[in-house]
Design an enzyme around this catalytic site. Structure first.
Site, PDB file in Angstrom:
ATOM      1  N   GLU A  48       0.626  -1.449  -0.507  1.00  0.00           N
ATOM      2  CA  GLU A  48       0.320  -0.008   0.296  1.00  0.00           C
ATOM      3  C   GLU A  48       1.002   1.306  -0.032  1.00  0.00           C
ATOM      4  O   GLU A  48       0.604   2.220  -0.917  1.00  0.00           O
ATOM      5  CB  GLU A  48      -0.945   0.019   1.442  1.00  0.00           C
ATOM      6  CG  GLU A  48      -1.952   0.734   0.651  1.00  0.00           C
ATOM      7  CD  GLU A  48      -3.277   1.351   1.719  1.00  0.00           C
ATOM      8  OE1 GLU A  48      -3.966   2.069   1.666  1.00  0.00           O
ATOM      9  OE2 GLU A  48      -3.704  -0.346   2.679  1.00  0.00           O
ATOM     10  N   SER A  49       2.037   1.612   0.433  1.00  0.00           N
ATOM     11  CA  SER A  49       3.115   2.624   0.915  1.00  0.00           C
ATOM     12  C   SER A  49       3.355   2.400  -0.593  1.00  0.00           C
ATOM     13  O   SER A  49       3.472   3.450  -1.280  1.00  0.00           O
ATOM     14  CB  SER A  49       4.030   2.102   1.649  1.00  0.00           C
ATOM     15  OG  SER A  49       3.689   1.790   3.032  1.00  0.00           O
TER      16      SER A  49
END
Length: 135
Positions: free
Chosen positions: A56-57
């Protein structure tokens, strides 16, 4: 946002705590890595949640780059399939845009170990909020 902007966003956040190192950042692709050490579950294996954080980062950073200067982005969906464990070294990630639209973008994220073995495949969709243009 590009790679040179990364330091001002990372200070004090989860990415910094987990040891994210960012190598490339464009709307179409983001590459980085996190150490296995410090990001394990109680049995000494890379934590599945750490895979989701890395995926997700990387996708969210690419999404912010896609939103453009003054824009924002945030994750709205993540799906991750864990294929193999890691016990040491680094987990490397590459987020590649599948589609970047007007208000949503989706990235496929492949996580591998130091030997190139696939550890996780994730798909992340982010909402894109582009700055309004004055008439």
């Amino acid at each position: 946002m590009d790679l040179s902007d990364w330091d001002r966003f990372a200070a004090g956040g989860l990415d910094e705590k987990m040891g994210l190192e960012l190598f490339e950042l464009t709307p179409e692709r983001a590459r980085g890595r996190m150490p296995v050490q410090g990001n394990t579950q109680p049995f000494g294996l890379w934590h599945g949640g750490a895979s989701c954080v890395l995926a997700e980062s990387l996708a969210s950073l690419a999404a912010v780059a896609a939103a453009g200067e003054g824009g924002t982005a945030y994750g709205v969906d993540i799906n991750a399939t864990h294929h193999a464990p890691a016990r040491s070294g680094w987990v490397n990630g590459e987020a590649t845009a599948i589609r970047i639209g007007g208000s949503l973008g989706t990235w496929e994220v492949i996580l591998t170990d130091d030997h190139g073995q696939r550890l996780c495949t994730a798909r992340v969709t982010c909402a894109l909020r582009r700055p309004r243009r004055s008439a």
